[in-house]
Design an enzyme around this catalytic site. Structure first.
Site, PDB file in Angstrom:
ATOM      1  CE1 TYR A 154     -12.590 -41.260-115.281  1.00 44.12           C
ATOM      2  CE2 TYR A 154     -12.721 -43.625-114.871  1.00 44.12           C
ATOM      3  CZ  TYR A 154     -12.439 -42.570-115.717  1.00 44.12           C
ATOM      4  OH  TYR A 154     -12.006 -42.818-116.989  1.00 44.12           O
ATOM      5  CD  GLU A 196     -13.021 -39.947-118.701  1.00 41.63           C
ATOM      6  OE1 GLU A 196     -13.022 -38.835-119.278  1.00 41.63           O
ATOM      7  OE2 GLU A 196     -11.973 -40.519-118.365  1.00 41.63           O
TER       8      GLU A 196
END
Ligand code: GDP
Ligand code: MN
Length: 399
Positions: free
Chosen positions: A118, A206
């Site tokens: 991530y 993101e």
């Protein structure tokens, strides 16, 4: 402003970020053509069909599926296109899918070691710096990682005047346990990502998951981007990426009249001048037992036109059972607003919900008199307390 995954990936690619390649499609036939082209260009055998909506969690909601041949591409695209996709970010009513991204399958069959990470970059307003958040727990709900295993999220703050420094990128690559070619690839990935974030005046990029393939490539499999509305004037090309179909129709209409409107789920419509007063008004509505149906700031120079535009917006919401107008007459005089309310009321014709008007400030008494003498189903109040009581009374009467 939010944009779609396929648009985010276009931006990333321009900055040199390696991405999971894909082609957007609006019909099952287009999806098949896209799949064929991707096979020619990338050699991929399998394809991933991904719903394009402005919300995350699509995989869990059934909006991301693997197709192993062209029949499956057509079948899955047919299922996903037009569906009302519900994820933890869409609300219970879900969002209609108008486009899918047909993407190359980047998880090699038989690959025992694809690793998902991530990575996000966002603005830390409190520190006045950008922050990179990174985790080895990619592909999962980052909110859950933050709640249960916060130690697995690394943060690296970046001075915007200096930019991302080499040791900072290295630090994250080490934290991920990367070595050799993958390490170099990741550092390159992070630098390109950071450049994309800065250049586009984004408030968030993101990437979840970032994938490390078994042949040590690092690529963006997903992309969620939030661009700063206030900077769009200097990014004409990015402003064009706006997808009105993703926005609430009432909010789109409001922005055309320069009204600050946010739709909520309650039953009391409210029209206020000034954001702070709007918040206080919503609190008062709650205290009196109602639920605000919206946030609406008509701005400092409220006049008959803005009042009417605001009225029309509020009345389009079928949940509205009463309307509270709370205007502070500072720049604008209360008698003008009162006349505007009466005029708008007459122009719109049939308004079947009671309206409580609270005017305070310059010429407040005259404003109240105009409301009272109008003969319309409008109640005036001078104190906010009285206005709240009247909201309570009309709600009780209807119950
Ligand atoms: P999100 O659920 O909205 O965050 O959508 P993502 O783009 O992150 O996709 C959801 C999940 O689909 C990912 O976490 C992956 O596990 C899976 N996925 C995405 N691309 C591929 C692919 O190319 N092959 C396979 N097998 N799975 C994929
Ligand atoms: Mn994702």
């Amino acid at each position: 402003m939010n944009i779609h995954e396929y648009q985010a990936k276009d931006i990333l690619k321009r900055y040199g970020v390696r991405i999971q390649e894909g082609i957007v499609a609006e019909t099952p036939e287009e999806a098949v053509a896209a799949a064929k082209r991707l096979t020619e260009e990338t050699g991929t055998g399998w394809h991933v069909i991904k719903a394009q909506i402005h919300a995350g969690g699509r995989g869990k909601g059934g909006g991301v599926k693997l197709a192993k041949n062209l029949e499956q591409v057509k079948e899955i695209a047919g299922q996903i296109l037009g569906m009302q996709l519900i994820t933890h970010q869409t609300g219970p009513e879900g969002k209609k899918v108008n486009k899918v991204l047909v993407a190359q399958d980047v998880y090699y069959p038989g690959d025992s070691e694809p690793k998902e990470y991530y990575v996000s970059i966002l603005l830390d307003r409190a520190k006045g710096q950008n922050v990179i958040m990174a985790s080895t727990e990619g592909g999962m709900d980052i909110e859950e990682v933050a709640e249960h295993t916060p130690e697995k999220i690394f943060k690296e703050w970046i001075d915007p005047a200096v930019g991302l420094r080499p040791f900072q990128a290295n630090k994250i690559a080490f934290a991920f346990g990367l070595q050799g070619e993958a390490f170099k690839e990741f550092v390159k990935f992070l630098n390109s990502l950071y450049n994309a974030y800065v250049d586009t005046d984004a408030s968030m990029f993101e990437i979840n998951p970032v994938l490390k393939t078994s042949d040590n490539k690092i690529l963006a499999v997903d992309g969620k981007v939030d661009l700063d509305d206030n900077a769009l004037f200097r990014h004409k090309d990015l402003a064009d990426l706006r997808d009105l179909a993703e926005e609430d129709p009432l909010e789109v209409e409001a922005s055309k009249s320069n009204l600050n409107y946010v739709k909520l789920d309650g039953n009391v419509g409210c029209m206020v001048n000034g954001a702070g007063l709007a918040m206080a008004t919503m609190d008062i509505i709650k205290l009196s037992g109602g639920e605000p149906a919206n946030f609406l700031d008509v701005g400092g120079g409220a006049n008959a036109q803005t009042v009417e535009a605001g009225f029309r917006l509020i009345l389009q919401d079928p949940n509205v059972k009463a309307i509270l107008i709370n205007i502070f007459g500072g720049i604008v005089r209360c008698d003008r607003v009162a006349n505007g309310v009466v005029e708008a009321y007459k122009n719109i014709g049939t308004i079947n919900v009671p309206i409580i008007v609270r005017l305070q400030g310059t010429n407040a008494e005259e404003g109240a008199r105009i409301i009272d003498e109008s003969g319309l189903k409008v109640y005036s109040a001078v104190l906010l307390k009285d206005a709240a009581q009247k909201v309570k009374d009309v709600l009780a009467e209807m119950a």
